[in-house]
Structures are given as C-alpha cells and as structure tokens.
Design a protein around this motif. Structure first.
Motif, PDB file in Angstrom:
ATOM      1  N   ASN A 113      17.241  33.011   3.330  1.00  0.00           N
ATOM      2  CA  ASN A 113      15.795  32.819   3.473  1.00  0.00           C
ATOM      3  C   ASN A 113      15.504  32.434   4.916  1.00  0.00           C
ATOM      4  OD1 ASN A 113      13.171  31.259   3.382  1.00  0.00           O
ATOM      5  ND2 ASN A 113      13.294  31.930   1.239  1.00  0.00           N
ATOM      6  N   GLY A 114      14.363  32.861   5.437  1.00  0.00           N
ATOM      7  CA  GLY A 114      14.026  32.589   6.827  1.00  0.00           C
ATOM      8  C   GLY A 114      13.384  31.238   7.056  1.00  0.00           C
ATOM      9  N   LEU A 115      13.110  30.471   5.972  1.00  0.00           N
ATOM     10  CA  LEU A 115      12.472  29.166   6.131  1.00  0.00           C
ATOM     11  C   LEU A 115      13.449  28.147   6.720  1.00  0.00           C
ATOM     12  CD1 LEU A 115      10.110  27.199   5.642  1.00  0.00           C
ATOM     13  CD2 LEU A 115      11.075  26.799   3.342  1.00  0.00           C
ATOM     14  N   ILE A 116      13.077  27.550   7.853  1.00  0.00           N
ATOM     15  CA  ILE A 116      13.886  26.508   8.498  1.00  0.00           C
ATOM     16  C   ILE A 116      12.996  25.276   8.664  1.00  0.00           C
ATOM     17  CG2 ILE A 116      15.117  25.859  10.604  1.00  0.00           C
ATOM     18  CD1 ILE A 116      15.727  28.867  10.992  1.00  0.00           C
ATOM     19  N   PHE A 117      13.370  24.163   8.030  1.00  0.00           N
ATOM     20  CA  PHE A 117      12.520  22.975   8.076  1.00  0.00           C
ATOM     21  C   PHE A 117      13.144  21.818   8.854  1.00  0.00           C
ATOM     22  CE2 PHE A 117      14.696  23.238   3.981  1.00  0.00           C
ATOM     23  CZ  PHE A 117      15.405  22.046   3.942  1.00  0.00           C
ATOM     24  N   LYS A 118      14.330  22.048   9.378  1.00  0.00           N
ATOM     25  CA  LYS A 118      14.955  21.047  10.244  1.00  0.00           C
ATOM     26  C   LYS A 118      15.984  21.768  11.113  1.00  0.00           C
ATOM     27  CE  LYS A 118      16.519  16.979  11.744  1.00  0.00           C
ATOM     28  NZ  LYS A 118      15.770  16.214  12.728  1.00  0.00           N
ATOM     29  N   SER A 119      16.008  21.448  12.401  1.00  0.00           N
ATOM     30  CA  SER A 119      16.949  22.130  13.294  1.00  0.00           C
ATOM     31  C   SER A 119      17.369  21.206  14.421  1.00  0.00           C
ATOM     32  CB  SER A 119      16.315  23.412  13.869  1.00  0.00           C
ATOM     33  OG  SER A 119      15.098  23.114  14.525  1.00  0.00           O
ATOM     34  N   SER A 120      18.530  21.469  14.991  1.00  0.00           N
ATOM     35  CA  SER A 120      19.026  20.684  16.115  1.00  0.00           C
ATOM     36  C   SER A 120      18.313  21.120  17.395  1.00  0.00           C
ATOM     37  CB  SER A 120      20.536  20.869  16.273  1.00  0.00           C
ATOM     38  OG  SER A 120      20.824  22.204  16.651  1.00  0.00           O
ATOM     39  N   LYS A 121      18.386  20.264  18.413  1.00  0.00           N
ATOM     40  CA  LYS A 121      17.730  20.555  19.683  1.00  0.00           C
ATOM     41  C   LYS A 121      18.305  21.826  20.301  1.00  0.00           C
ATOM     42  CE  LYS A 121      15.052  19.740  23.213  1.00  0.00           C
ATOM     43  NZ  LYS A 121      13.592  19.954  23.101  1.00  0.00           N
ATOM     44  N   ARG A 122      19.607  22.029  20.196  1.00  0.00           N
ATOM     45  CA  ARG A 122      20.204  23.227  20.799  1.00  0.00           C
ATOM     46  C   ARG A 122      19.690  24.497  20.134  1.00  0.00           C
ATOM     47  NH1 ARG A 122      26.565  25.068  21.483  1.00  0.00           N
ATOM     48  NH2 ARG A 122      26.077  26.961  22.677  1.00  0.00           N
ATOM     49  N   TYR A 123      19.532  24.470  18.815  1.00  0.00           N
ATOM     50  CA  TYR A 123      18.973  25.632  18.125  1.00  0.00           C
ATOM     51  C   TYR A 123      17.562  25.911  18.619  1.00  0.00           C
ATOM     52  CZ  TYR A 123      17.175  28.716  14.513  1.00  0.00           C
ATOM     53  OH  TYR A 123      16.590  29.779  13.860  1.00  0.00           O
ATOM     54  N   ASP A 124      16.765  24.850  18.760  1.00  0.00           N
ATOM     55  CA  ASP A 124      15.384  25.017  19.238  1.00  0.00           C
ATOM     56  C   ASP A 124      15.368  25.638  20.630  1.00  0.00           C
ATOM     57  OD1 ASP A 124      14.536  23.857  16.901  1.00  0.00           O
ATOM     58  OD2 ASP A 124      14.297  21.852  17.758  1.00  0.00           O
ATOM     59  N   ASN A 125      16.290  25.204  21.493  1.00  0.00           N
ATOM     60  CA  ASN A 125      16.357  25.751  22.856  1.00  0.00           C
ATOM     61  C   ASN A 125      16.713  27.246  22.837  1.00  0.00           C
ATOM     62  OD1 ASN A 125      15.781  23.237  23.906  1.00  0.00           O
ATOM     63  ND2 ASN A 125      17.921  22.703  24.290  1.00  0.00           N
ATOM     64  N   ILE A 126      17.609  27.615  21.933  1.00  0.00           N
ATOM     65  CA  ILE A 126      18.005  29.027  21.818  1.00  0.00           C
ATOM     66  C   ILE A 126      16.826  29.889  21.391  1.00  0.00           C
ATOM     67  CG2 ILE A 126      19.422  30.635  20.461  1.00  0.00           C
ATOM     68  CD1 ILE A 126      21.609  28.448  20.461  1.00  0.00           C
ATOM     69  N   ILE A 127      16.064  29.411  20.395  1.00  0.00           N
ATOM     70  CA  ILE A 127      14.907  30.167  19.906  1.00  0.00           C
ATOM     71  C   ILE A 127      13.819  30.223  20.976  1.00  0.00           C
ATOM     72  CG2 ILE A 127      13.050  30.193  18.191  1.00  0.00           C
ATOM     73  CD1 ILE A 127      15.784  31.042  17.118  1.00  0.00           C
ATOM     74  N   GLU A 128      13.630  29.125  21.705  1.00  0.00           N
ATOM     75  CA  GLU A 128      12.622  29.102  22.768  1.00  0.00           C
ATOM     76  C   GLU A 128      12.966  30.110  23.866  1.00  0.00           C
ATOM     77  OE1 GLU A 128      10.661  25.949  25.992  1.00  0.00           O
ATOM     78  OE2 GLU A 128      12.059  25.247  24.456  1.00  0.00           O
ATOM     79  N   ALA A 129      14.259  30.209  24.219  1.00  0.00           N
ATOM     80  CA  ALA A 129      14.684  31.161  25.257  1.00  0.00           C
ATOM     81  C   ALA A 129      14.496  32.599  24.814  1.00  0.00           C
ATOM     82  CB  ALA A 129      16.149  30.915  25.617  1.00  0.00           C
ATOM     83  N   ALA A 130      14.486  32.829  23.495  1.00  0.00           N
ATOM     84  CA  ALA A 130      14.325  34.193  22.979  1.00  0.00           C
ATOM     85  C   ALA A 130      12.919  34.738  23.210  1.00  0.00           C
ATOM     86  CB  ALA A 130      14.665  34.234  21.495  1.00  0.00           C
TER      87      ALA A 130
END
Length: 785
Positions: A89-106
């Motif tokens: 499922n694509g729902l993500i309700f909690k993530s680490s800072k590194r994951y957030d940085n990866i998605i932001e760079a995308a």
C-alpha cells in the motif's frame, strides 16, 4: 486499489500490548516510557480500535510519532531509511528523516510506488496474507519489493523494502466463506485464476488491523546488475546493445548523469580497432573513423594495459594529462571531444582482447580507477554477451562465405534435404518450426595431417632476410646522398641504419619488423620524397628502391613471397593428391570427408551406418578406409618430395594419423555451419587432435612427428595390431621402410596413455635412378648432389 480482500484499519493495539508487558519492569525508565505510551492509548482509543480514514489518521500525527518513537530512533533518523506503512500500500504515516530527504530530492509531487505488481497480483498477495497469518499455511510469496526513486541529479536509485509484520492482526468477517485445506491446495495450482481467488476470498471479507515497519536499503548496484543481465537476455540482435536503457543502467551504477558509452571491436587479422559489431554506437577511441590500427588508436600505455594486461585503463583528468603530454594520441582525441574522464574496459575471450567498452564523462574525476572496480561485477555478463554477439557476427559472415564458396558434402546431403522437406512442410501449413541440427550417431572418425615443419621459423627467416635487403638498399642510397651533400646528418643516419641491420641480423625480435617500419615511414620516406625532387641522380635510385617495396605494407616482399608461394604450392599439391584419391575412396564406400589448408593439409573422415542411410555398413569398410588413408599419406609424402627441390624455400613436412577406437556422434552446428563431434566424451577426440602433433616422445625432448616418417597415434592394443598389419602390407608394396618404432607419448593436458607407431616412408625418384626406393636420408643425399 479498486478492490482488496482485506478491509484496512491502522491500529496500534499490538504496540500497546507490548508496552503493557513492560509495566512490571524493574527498570524505572522502561516503566515510565510504557506508562506514557499507554496514557496515549487510553486518551485516544481510536488508535487501538483502528482507523480506516486517512484524514483522521493524519490528525493523530503527533501521537503516532510518540508511540513509534522507539522504532524510529531520533539518533539514527538521518541514517536509517524507514517507514511505517501498510503491506502493498502507498500509505506512509511515519518516516525517518533520511527517507523524507530522499523523497524531497526526487522533486515536487513524487510518490514512491512498489515495482512489478499489478492490481490482480496485489489482490492475490492480500489473499496469501490471509492464508498465512489467519490460517497458518505456508505459501511462499516472497519476492523482492522495490521503490525506484530519482535522486537530485535525475538518476534512478532502487531501494529494497524489508517488512516487519510483528504488529499485524487479521480477522475474519461473516462475509468470508469457509476455507479448507482442499481450497488451499486448489489455489496452489491456480495462481493465475483471479476469479477463483475472489471466490475463496471476496473483497473486504477479512479485516487487516495493524501496520508494518519497512526498512529500505539502497540496492541500486544489485538491481543494476540484475537489470543488466535481464536486458542482455532480451537482446537477440547485437545492434542494440548500447541503447538508452543500457546507458541508464551505467549512469545509475556510476552515479553519473552525463555518462556516455562507446564501443570498438578488435580485428585480430587486421590488428585494428573498428566499428562493426555495434556499428550504430559511437567509439570515442576511433573518433569517427571506421577503423584505425590498434597501436595508432591508443597511446603506448593504454595499448599495453588493455591488450597485454587485459586490465581497465582509466583517465580521471584528461585536461591535466593532455597538458603534461600534448603528443599523447589518446589524450588529444578525448580532449578534442570534450571528455574529461574515461574508463576503457577490455572485453576478453580466452585471454584475447576482442573489443573495448568505453565509458566517458565531460566531468573531471567522475570516472576513475576507484569506481572502475564497479565494472568487475558486471563485466562477466557483458563479456559473455559480446562474445556471443561476436560469434553471431562471425557466423553471419561465414554464412555469406559458405553460400558463395562451399556446399554440404554429398555424402550427408540427403540428411539436410530430408530436414529441409520437413521444415518446408511445417511452415507451409502455418506451424512454427525450426531447422533441426543434423546428427549422425555411431560414426568412426579418421584424422590425418601432413604438416609443414618449422613454418614459423622459416617465415621469421624470410622476414629477417627481407628487412636486411631493404635496409641495405636504403643504406646504399644514404651513402650516395652523403657524397652529393656532405652533411653530418647523413653520416648519423647511416650509423642508425647499420644499428638496425645488426639488430635484425643478430637480435631479431617479434617487434623488430614494426621498429624498422616506423623508422622508414617517419624518417626515410619523407627524406626520399624531398631528395627525389632535388637531384635527378638520386631520383632514379629512389625510383629503383620504390620498385622493390610493396605499396600496401611499405616493406620489401621478396623472401616472404618466396616463403608464401612455397607454402601455397605445398598446400595445393597435397590437397590435389588428397582430393583426387578421395573420389576413389567414396566409390569404395560413402563417408563424410573434409579437408583444411593451414601450414600443411589436414583432413577429417567419418564413416558409419547413419551417414550412408542404408543398412550396409560393416567394419570391413572402416578397416579399408584406414588402409587407404595410410597409403594416401605415403603418396602425399612422395608427391611433396618430388616438388621440394623446385621450391624457392625447401621446407620439410611431417605426417600423422590419429586412430580413435570408439564410434562417436557427429553434429552439424547450425550456428557455426560446420560439423563437430557431439558430447563431453567425444570432445576428448577433438582435444587429442589439437594437441598431439606437438607432443614429445615420453622421456625425450623429441617430437613424435618427424620429417620422412609417418606417426600413427593410438591408445588401444588392438589398434596397434591392426596398423602393424597394414604397415607390413605396405612394406611389401615398397611404400614403407622396414624400420618400425613403437613409442609412448608424453601425457597431454587431460589425455594420458597415448602410444605411436612410427615408420619411415620410402620415396621413388624414377626408374632411371640406380636405386628406385629411398628413405628420407637417402633422398636428402640425392637432392644435395
């Protein structure tokens, strides 16, 4: 997803249950932490009962962060790539800072999606979750699950997800039908039947309560290799190997968005790099040329590294090295193409270079000797593919040659006609068909060769003699030039020519020819051009010199021509005798025959029932063909020694027959358009053929093959008895001398226990001589006189 067998509710009940067990802990901090988490559970009961609405779930963002804090350590959040989500499922309700940085760079609006799954597969995977978690079956549905996410440079990176399902609970609703072991076994055989899965597990007939923790790992390098292998398997035509998809894989592997790929093929016969195997792909080494001599396309160091050491050659800073070495041909070419870093990777087949993979970038230091090691994981697959592509190309070229120049031997033509009729009928009826390989089982092989002895040494002598002749001519002209113009430079030039002459006479090496040619091209030819315009007397000398030199090679081609003509005459004479006699042998009993011209002539014959198609074979025909072969070898020896005294280069020859006792299978290789023995055991025969003529007598430094004698190689005692009978008969016929040797051969790689019968050939010079039959030694004495 439009439908799913599970109703999804995000619940933290199992997390709260874990913390309740810690209330009795002796550790004060653990107990306090558990108490604070359970206060959240009491205050917000929806977090326990389950939340299916995403908007409502988002409103509990702060509470969820606190509940999951132990799983998402703040100390590690810039290092770990972790999310709290639902399975598939694509729902993500909690993530680490590194994951957030990866998605932001995308980039804005990017949403990570799971790879390789469609709607139907998601539904079935939901059903398998139910069978495993609720019913306790063990259906193994594990497959690598990935997110493909672009980085800030647009390079696609691959992250593998590993799920932790400790906090999952599945419950059955009243809409769910009963599920039995029989149902489970039925599903095991019907993964593709979606309607059956929906019958057993109707949409939303079970409740998923909980969540999963997914750890992500950067698996870009591993998936690049896997994607690369898959892409190679897709390619059936060699022309598209380096398309955009290949380039993207290498860009990702090296994290280099401006990386480009080139390729050049090595032509061993022409000693040149050329653009032929992947002709649509640019070669940065060739710089637009279709072909260049390999030592002229590369600098000395890169040539040695690629061709001799078969290792990567890297340049991290082209501009820097171009300034240091402005005359370096490779640096000059790359700089002209605005390339700043490069890796040249050799493609090697059995220790021989067949091509060069070229990775280039306009960025300094982007490609270097450190990251070149990334290629080590991918090169084996690339080498196999390029070798296969190269073989396919060779087969295509060979097919053209065969269509124009050769045909299937008439003894086996019936088999191919039979198969062609079957193939034509199948295609005409609209049925898929492949032209099957022709196989002939239980055939007996016969192999023989008459080989030119010392051909390599004779050719080297011819090269050396031609170089001496050419240098002496040049020296004469230079000496006369120094009389016309008394300049010290001509005396120095004369000195250097004498040095080359001494080197050729007393220290001739493999590269001597190349060194002399380089000297002539760079210094002598330009000088002669200048002087021929300046002085008429010198002009005539230079014209005479040019008449000696081959325009294509730049060398005098006198002694080598004598050698080549001698080899050609030998091959023609031997092949002529063999072909003529072979016609008679076919009349005795049909069999497969082929011959090859190398430095001498060799032939293969195969005889057996499967070749004739008739129920008529008897071993007596094999024995007859063996006797015929031995007698023809004697005649070929005689024919050669009548020719020898008329040759410009009087070479010697040595004859050999290989006896193989057991029948084998002969297969026509469609890809190579030639016959070959079939099977691992049968391959031993081919190994012996290739190695035995270079073998020594056991315990001696003496080759088994010698001028004036026929060596018969065998391994079985019964073969020895058989051939001694033939020899006795041919001694009576005055074809062979009375002296017979029984010898053991040294062990070859993978082959032991071989023996040989060696017997002298008798030669005839005509009845006008006082003695009609001669041994080799007698004949040599006659020739001398």
């Amino acid at each position: 997803m439009e439908s799913f067998p599970l109703q999804i509710e995000v619940s933290f009940k199992k997390v709260f249950d874990q913390y309740r067990t810690r209330l009795e802990s002796d550790n004060r901090f653990v107990k306090e932490r558990a108490t604070s988490i359970l206060e959240i559970a009491d205050t917000y009961p929806a977090l326990t009962t389950g939340i299916s609405d995403e908007v409502l779930l988002a409103s509990f963002h702060e509470q969820i962060d606190l509940v999951l804090e132990d799983m998402f350590s703040s100390i590690l959040e810039t290092n770990e790539i972790k999310i709290a989500t639902l399975p598939y499922n694509g729902l993500i309700f909690k993530s680490s800072k590194r994951y957030d940085n990866i998605i932001e760079a995308a980039g804005p609006g990017f949403k990570a999606e799971l790879n390789h799954f469609n709607e139907d597969e998601f539904y079935k995977l939901g059903c398998i979750l139910i069978t495993n978690f609720y019913y306790g079956y063990q259906a193994d549905f594990r497959r690598p699950i990935y997110y493909k996410i672009p980085d800030a440079n647009g390079i696609i990176r691959t992250y593998r997800l590993v799920y932790n399902a400790d906090f999952v609970d599945i419950q059955k609703t009243k809409e769910a039908p009963e599920f039995t072991n029989k149902d489970f076994e039925e599903l095991l055989d019907n993964f593709d039947n979606l309607s059956l899965w929906k019958e057993k597990f109707p949409p939303e007939s079970y409740i998923f309560s909980g969540f999963v923790i997914a750890n992500l790992f950067d698996a870009t390098a591993d998936t690049n290799i896997a994607d690369f292998k898959a892409l190679l398997l897709e390619k059936e035509e060699h022309s598209g190997i380096l398309e955009d998809r290949f380039t993207d894989i290498f860009k990702s592997l090296f994290n280099c968005s401006n990386l480009k790929i080139g390729f050049s093929t090595f032509n061993e016969e022409e000693d040149s790099l050329e653009q032929i195997l992947f002709d649509s792909v640019k070669s940065y080494v060739l710089e637009g040329a279709s072909h260049i001599k390999s030592n002229e396309a590369l600098c000395q160091t890169s040539y040695y590294t690629l061709f001799k050491k078969n290792e990567f050659y890297t340049i991290s800073n082209v501009s820097k090295y171009h300034k240091l070495y402005p005359d370096n041909i490779l640096y000059k070419k790359l700089a002209k193409q605005k390339i700043e870093s490069a890796i040249l990777a050799p493609i090697v087949d059995n220790g021989k270079l067949i091509g060069i993979m070229e990775l280039v970038s306009p960025t300094v230091n982007m490609l270097n000797s450190i990251n070149a090691n990334k290629l080590k994981d991918i090169m084996p697959y690339l080498e196999v593919y390029i070798i296969q592509s190269n073989n396919r190309l060779d087969s295509e070229l060979e097919l053209i040659i065969q269509e124009e120049c050769t045909s299937i031997h008439k003894s086996v033509h019936w088999k191919f006609k039979q198969e062609a009729a079957r193939y034509y009928k199948a295609v005409s009826n609209g049925n898929p068909a492949l032209f099957r390989e022709a196989v002939f089982d239980d055939v007996y092989p016969l192999f023989g060769q008459i080989d030119i002895k010392g051909s390599s040494e004779a050719r080297n002598n011819a090269v050396r003699d031609d170089l001496e002749l050419q240098l002496n001519h040049v020296l004469q002209i230079v000496d006369k030039i120094s009389i016309v113009e008394e300049l010290p430079i001509y005396e120095q030039l004369s000195f250097r020519i004498n040095e080359f002459l001494d080197d050729v006479k007393f220290n001739f090496q493999v590269d001597s020819e190349r060194s002399v040619l380089k000297f002539l091209k760079s210094e002598i030819i330009p000088l002669f051009k200048h002087l021929s315009k300046k002085n008429d007397a010198l002009k005539q000398l230079i014209i005479d010199y040019r008449s000696l030199v081959d325009s294509g090679t730049g060398f005098v081609y006198k002694h080598r021509k004598d050698y080549d003509d001698s080899v050609t005459q030998i091959n023609r004479r031997m092949a002529s005798v063999l072909d003529k006699k072979q016609k008679d042998a076919q009349k005795m009993y049909p069999h497969y025959f082929e011959r090859f011209k190398t430095d001498g002539v060799e032939h293969n014959m195969y005889i057996g029932e499967s070749i004739t198609k008739k129920n008529s074979f008897n071993k007596v025909y094999l024995y007859n063909l063996r006797l015929w072969q031995l007698q023809v070898m004697c005649e070929m020896e005689n024919s050669y020694y009548k020719l020898k005294e008329n040759l410009e280069v009087p070479l010697d020859v040595a004859s050999m027959i290989l006896v193989f006792n057991s029948p084998l299978s002969l297969r026509f290789r469609m890809d190579e358009k030639r016959f070959d023995v079939d099977g691992t055991y049968n391959a031993r025969y081919e190994v012996i053929k290739k190695r035995v003529d270079k073998a020594n007598i056991k315990g001696k430094d003496e080759r088994i093959t010698q001028a004036g004698k026929i060596a018969i190689i065998y391994s079985q005692k019964e073969d020895e008895k058989e051939y001694l009978k033939y020899i006795k008969f041919l001694q009576m016929k005055k074809h062979l001398d009375t002296e017979v040797e029984i010898l053991e051969l040294e062990d070859l790689q993978g082959v032991t226990g071989l023996k040989a019968i060696r017997v002298k050939v008798l030669y005839t010079r005509g009845k006008e001589q006082t003695k009609e039959y001669y041994t080799y030694e007698d004949l040599m004495e006659q020739i001398k006189h």
